[in-house]
Each structure stands twice: as structure tokens, then as C-alpha cells.
Design a protein around this motif. Structure first.
Motif, short mmCIF file in Angstrom:
data_model
loop_
_atom_site.label_atom_id
_atom_site.label_comp_id
_atom_site.label_asym_id
_atom_site.label_seq_id
_atom_site.Cartn_x
_atom_site.Cartn_y
_atom_site.Cartn_z
N VAL A 182 0.84 -1.20 0.00
CA VAL A 182 0.00 0.00 0.00
C VAL A 182 0.87 1.25 0.00
O VAL A 182 0.61 2.21 -0.73
CB VAL A 182 -0.95 -0.01 1.22
CG1 VAL A 182 -1.65 1.34 1.37
CG2 VAL A 182 -1.97 -1.13 1.09
N LEU A 183 1.94 1.23 0.80
CA LEU A 183 2.82 2.39 0.87
C LEU A 183 3.53 2.64 -0.46
O LEU A 183 3.83 3.79 -0.81
CB LEU A 183 3.85 2.22 1.98
CG LEU A 183 3.30 2.30 3.41
CD1 LEU A 183 4.42 2.06 4.42
CD2 LEU A 183 2.65 3.67 3.66
N ALA A 184 3.80 1.57 -1.21
CA ALA A 184 4.46 1.73 -2.51
C ALA A 184 3.62 2.60 -3.44
O ALA A 184 4.15 3.44 -4.19
CB ALA A 184 4.72 0.37 -3.14
N SER A 185 2.32 2.41 -3.40
CA SER A 185 1.43 3.25 -4.22
C SER A 185 1.50 4.70 -3.77
O SER A 185 1.52 5.62 -4.60
CB SER A 185 -0.01 2.74 -4.13
OG SER A 185 -0.12 1.43 -4.64
N LEU A 186 1.56 4.91 -2.45
CA LEU A 186 1.66 6.28 -1.94
C LEU A 186 3.00 6.91 -2.31
O LEU A 186 3.08 8.11 -2.59
CB LEU A 186 1.49 6.28 -0.42
CG LEU A 186 0.14 5.84 0.13
CD1 LEU A 186 0.13 6.01 1.65
CD2 LEU A 186 -0.99 6.65 -0.48
N VAL A 187 4.06 6.11 -2.29
CA VAL A 187 5.38 6.62 -2.65
C VAL A 187 5.38 7.09 -4.10
O VAL A 187 5.91 8.16 -4.44
CB VAL A 187 6.46 5.55 -2.41
CG1 VAL A 187 7.78 5.95 -3.06
CG2 VAL A 187 6.66 5.33 -0.91
N ASN A 188 4.81 6.31 -4.99
CA ASN A 188 4.74 6.69 -6.40
C ASN A 188 3.88 7.94 -6.61
O ASN A 188 4.16 8.77 -7.48
CB ASN A 188 4.17 5.54 -7.23
CG ASN A 188 5.15 4.40 -7.38
OD1 ASN A 188 6.36 4.60 -7.35
ND2 ASN A 188 4.63 3.19 -7.53
N PHE A 189 2.84 8.07 -5.79
CA PHE A 189 1.91 9.18 -5.96
C PHE A 189 2.38 10.45 -5.25
O PHE A 189 2.34 11.54 -5.79
CB PHE A 189 0.53 8.78 -5.42
CG PHE A 189 -0.50 9.88 -5.48
CD1 PHE A 189 -1.11 10.19 -6.68
CD2 PHE A 189 -0.85 10.59 -4.35
CE1 PHE A 189 -2.06 11.21 -6.74
CE2 PHE A 189 -1.78 11.60 -4.40
CZ PHE A 189 -2.39 11.91 -5.60
N PHE A 190 2.88 10.28 -4.01
CA PHE A 190 3.18 11.42 -3.14
C PHE A 190 4.66 11.78 -3.11
O PHE A 190 5.03 12.93 -2.85
CB PHE A 190 2.69 11.09 -1.72
CG PHE A 190 2.89 12.16 -0.70
CD1 PHE A 190 2.29 13.41 -0.85
CD2 PHE A 190 3.66 11.94 0.42
CE1 PHE A 190 2.46 14.41 0.10
CE2 PHE A 190 3.84 12.93 1.38
CZ PHE A 190 3.23 14.16 1.21
N ASN A 191 5.52 10.81 -3.37
CA ASN A 191 6.97 11.01 -3.41
C ASN A 191 7.51 11.64 -2.12
O ASN A 191 8.12 12.71 -2.14
CB ASN A 191 7.34 11.88 -4.61
CG ASN A 191 8.84 11.93 -4.88
OD1 ASN A 191 9.31 12.83 -5.56
ND2 ASN A 191 9.61 10.99 -4.35
N PRO A 192 7.32 10.96 -0.95
CA PRO A 192 7.84 11.51 0.30
C PRO A 192 9.35 11.35 0.39
O PRO A 192 9.95 10.51 -0.29
CB PRO A 192 7.15 10.64 1.36
CG PRO A 192 6.98 9.32 0.67
CD PRO A 192 6.68 9.65 -0.77
N GLY A 193 9.96 12.15 1.27
CA GLY A 193 11.38 11.99 1.53
C GLY A 193 11.63 10.99 2.64
O GLY A 193 12.69 10.34 2.69
N VAL A 194 10.64 10.84 3.55
CA VAL A 194 10.77 9.95 4.69
C VAL A 194 9.44 9.27 4.95
O VAL A 194 8.39 9.89 4.86
CB VAL A 194 11.20 10.72 5.97
CG1 VAL A 194 11.29 9.78 7.16
CG2 VAL A 194 12.53 11.42 5.76
N ILE A 195 9.50 7.98 5.28
CA ILE A 195 8.35 7.25 5.83
C ILE A 195 8.73 6.84 7.24
O ILE A 195 9.75 6.17 7.45
CB ILE A 195 8.00 6.00 5.01
CG1 ILE A 195 7.54 6.39 3.60
CG2 ILE A 195 6.91 5.19 5.71
CD1 ILE A 195 7.26 5.19 2.70
N VAL A 196 7.95 7.28 8.21
CA VAL A 196 8.22 6.98 9.62
C VAL A 196 7.17 5.99 10.11
O VAL A 196 5.97 6.20 9.93
CB VAL A 196 8.18 8.26 10.48
CG1 VAL A 196 8.46 7.92 11.94
CG2 VAL A 196 9.19 9.28 9.97
N ILE A 197 7.63 4.91 10.72
CA ILE A 197 6.73 3.89 11.26
C ILE A 197 6.63 4.08 12.77
O ILE A 197 7.64 4.08 13.49
CB ILE A 197 7.25 2.47 10.96
CG1 ILE A 197 7.53 2.31 9.46
CG2 ILE A 197 6.24 1.43 11.45
CD1 ILE A 197 6.33 2.43 8.58
N GLY A 198 5.41 4.24 13.27
CA GLY A 198 5.17 4.38 14.70
C GLY A 198 4.05 3.47 15.16
O GLY A 198 3.55 2.64 14.39
N GLY A 199 3.63 3.62 16.40
CA GLY A 199 2.60 2.76 16.96
C GLY A 199 3.21 1.53 17.61
O GLY A 199 4.41 1.28 17.55
#
Length: 388
Positions: free
Chosen positions: A307-324
Motif C-alpha cells: 500500500v505504501l508503494a502506491s503512496l510513494v509513487n503518488f506522493f513522493n515523500p522523503g521519509v516514511i516513519v513507522i510508529g505505533g
């Protein structure tokens, strides 16, 4: 307030970077007349927004007085309410936690009980630290469900019975006598992480992996809420075809949360005969080296990564932070996420992408709730109004 002091809030914004500055420094930075800078400084000093720095500054002539932002000028009450826990804290205007209280209270117990606990916790923390409600400039609260940004009221939250449309700001504001800002818990986590550790990153995705799954989006250094405040709800994006029959608490099937959320993983481990009721139990089993739990968490990471791969292609973030809670599963989870993201995203989008665990850990929500209030309170317009 005179015309000359009407821009005092903008002057304070310059001074919030932690550096002590003299009148001459501020004249050079702003291009304003020295008399105007002096009037604005006097207005800020009068309300204790700034204080003289320790020791004068010398540049070869007579030492000049420097001034610095006073993080102790006001207090903030911050709360992070989760599905199965509640945290309350008192912070200063630098988001430094002065005192904190936690409880294992479930959000499903309803708004009256949870908010009454919160009010009691806030008043108790103020007493413990020797402060009063008169010093509080605002209250920030994160809730584990959709929140209308304009009203601060929950909107059809799937795991919060009795909360739909409840006037959270009204209830807390009436008892605490301060403005109340309410947002989705993942949004405040994104704000807290970016403010504390990622200010150099313009585009960030914060992913909360707990009982459920959600994300907060930072774009151009600002929280992106979307048209109705529902941006980032990735937990209900459809996961892989293999999980099409998984029933989600939202009523649909195949949602990412129903496949890779902490509640779903715990249920699958129970079906294997293991003792697991919560996301924390899943992490405990992973840390103990249980092969079933490790395999399950790594696969969950792959599902989340798709799911995040689709967001990366669409949004192009510099960082993905995993929390919780599930973030504490460590590299087993991250390995699965990275595997899917890097294999399914465009090379240009992942060339400089950093995927990491939150540096603030469980305090990220408290910090974010405080920052919501701090940024609102210290906006130039708000500071100018406080000087009238």
C-alpha cells in the motif's frame, strides 16, 4: 496596542529558533527602525513572551542585552487517547514534557468517562508541578478516529461507540477554561515527529501501526488534512487479493487493517494457539523469537509496504516513519515494508527515500498534541491579539 507593536508576533516568530538576539541583531534581520524594534520587544517582555538572555553580548563595545524566547511563558495540556490507553501531559512552549500520566482506559468506554479521566489527570498534573489553569494557553487532544478539523468532533468513528459528533472541545473547554484543539491521533503523531526530528524534510508520511492502521501526511512542512480532514486513512485501502475475504471492522472486506493491523495479527496468533490479545502481545512474541509471530509480522510488513508503494509513487515523500505499538517489532516489520516499497515503487521516487521507526516512540502523540496548540498560540496574529 499601538501600530508599532502590531508586528510583535512576527518578531517573536524570528526569536523562536533558540538563538539569543540583541536589538541590533533584530534591526538587521527585519530592516525595521530601532525604535520600532524596541517598542515590539517591550510589548513582548511585558507579556513574558521573551526574557533577557543570561549574560550580555559584547561585540567589542559596551555589552548589549540579548533576548530569547521564553518557553515557560505559558503551559500546554496535551493528550493522546488510543484504542486501549490514554496519556495526558503538561508541557511548556518548547513541547518539553513537565509531567505525564497514563492509564489503561479504553476509548470504547465512552466520551464522558474518558474525558472525565482526562480532566482529572490534567488538574492533578498541574497541581503536581505547582501550576494552575490560569497559566494554560490551550489543550491539544488526539483521538483514534476521524475528526472534523473545523469542529473538533469525531465523525462516524468505527471503534468509538458514543463518540460520533460528541463536542469534545466544548466539554473540555468548559471545565479547563482554555481553547481546545482536537485531531486524529495519527495526524498529531505526524506533527510531533516532523516538529521534533524531521523539520528538514518537506514531505513525510507517518504510519501508525497499532490495533488499527493509519497515516499522517506532511507536505511542504505542513500537515495535509484533505477537504474534510480524512486524508491519510490507509487502513481501509484494499490489500492484496489473497486477503480479499478478511472482514474489517469498517464493514468492508480485504482492508489493510483487517490483514496487517495489530488486532488482526493477534487474532491469527490466537488461532495458532498462542497467547495474544493485543498488538503489544504480538510484539512480545516477536521479541521472544516465536517463529510464527516473526513470520506473520514480516508478511504484514509486506502487505503494508504494498500500500505504501502506491503512496510513494503518488506522493513522493522523503521519509516514511513507522510508529505505533507494532513499530516495536523492529527490523522484522521494517524488512517486510522495505521489501515491498523498494520493489514496487519507481526508482526515482525511492532514490533518497528513508524508511525508519519513529525516534520519539510512544511520546510522539503527546508531543504532536502540544505542538498543535503551540503553533496556534504563537502564530503572529495570535501573539498580536494577546498584546491588546
Amino acid at each position: 496596542m499601538t501600530t508599532e507593536t502590531a508586528g510583535a508576533g512576527a518578531l517573536l516568530a524570528l526569536m523562536r529558533d533558540g538563538h539569543a538576539r540583541t536589538r541590533s541583531d533584530l534591526v538587521k534581520l527585519t530592516g525595521l527602525a530601532r525604535s520600532t524594534v524596541t517598542l515590539r520587544l517591550e510589548a513582548l517582555l511585558d507579556r513574558r513572551w521573551i526574557v533577557p538572555a543570561e549574560g550580555p553580548v559584547s561585540s567589542g563595545g559596551r555589552p548589549a542585552t540579548a533576548f530569547t524566547f521564553n518557553t515557560g511563558a505559558r503551559l500546554v495540556l496535551a493528550a493522546d487517547l488510543g484504542v486501549m490507553h490514554a496519556r495526558a501531559a503538561v508541557t511548556d512552549l518548547g513541547a518539553r514534557v513537565l509531567a505525564e500520566r497514563r492509564a489503561g482506559i479504553a476509548i470504547a468506554e465512552g466520551p464522558e468517562k474518558v474525558l472525565d479521566w482526562l480532566i482529572e489527570a490534567f488538574t492533578g498534573l498541574l497541581a503536581e508541578t505547582g501550576h494552575t489553569l490560569a497559566e494554560v494557553c490551550g489543550v491539544g487532544v488526539g483521538l483514534p478516529g476521524p475528526v472534523s478539523h473545523g469542529t473538533g468532533r469525531p465523525v462516524s468513528p468505527p471503534i468509538m461507540p458514543g463518540w460520533d459528533g460528541f463536542d469534545v472541545p466544548g466539554r473540555l473547554g468548559a471545565r479547563l477554561g482554555a481553547p481546545v484543539l482536537v485531531d486524529n491521533d495519527v495526524n498529531i503523531m505526524a506533527v510531533g515527529e516532523h516538529w521534533s526530528t524531521g523539520r528538514g524534510t518537506a514531505h513525510m508520511i507517518f504510519v501508525k501501526l497499532g490495533t488499527g492502521i493509519g497515516s499522517g501526511l506532511i507536505t511542504e512542512h505542513r500537515l495535509h488534512r484533505g477537504a474534510q480532514g480524512a486524508a491519510g486513512d490507509i487502513g481501509h485501502i484494499r490489500a492484496s487479493a489473497e486477503a480479499a475475504d478478511a472482514l474489517c471492522r469498517c464493514g468492508n472486506t480485504g482492508c489493510l487493517e483487517a490483514v496487517a493491523g495489530g488486532g488482526a495479527l493477534a487474532a491469527r496468533l490466537r488461532a495458532e494457539g498462542l497467547d495474544a490479545d493485543t498488538a503489544w502481545d504480538v510484539v512480545r512474541l516477536v521479541r521472544a523469537g516465536d517463529r510464527t509471530a516473526v513470520t506473520l509480522v514480516r508478511q504484514a510488513g509486506r502487505e503494508i509496504g504494498q500500500v505504501l508503494a502506491s503512496l510513494v509513487n503518488f506522493f513522493n515523500p522523503g521519509v516514511i516513519v513507522i510508529g505505533g505499538e507494532l513499530a516495536d517489532a523492529g527490523e522484522h516489520l521494517l524488512a517486510g515494508v522495505r521489501e515491498s516499497v523498494y520493489s514496487r515503487s519507481l526508482p526515482l521516487a525511492t532514490a533518497h527515500l528513508n524508511i525508519r521507526v519513529s525516534e520519539l516512540g510512544e511520546q510522539v502523540g503527546i508531543i504532536g498534541a502540544a505542538v498543535l496548540v503551540i503553533e496556534e498560540t504563537l502564530s503572529p496574529d495570535a501573539v498580536d491579539r494577546s498584546l491588546t
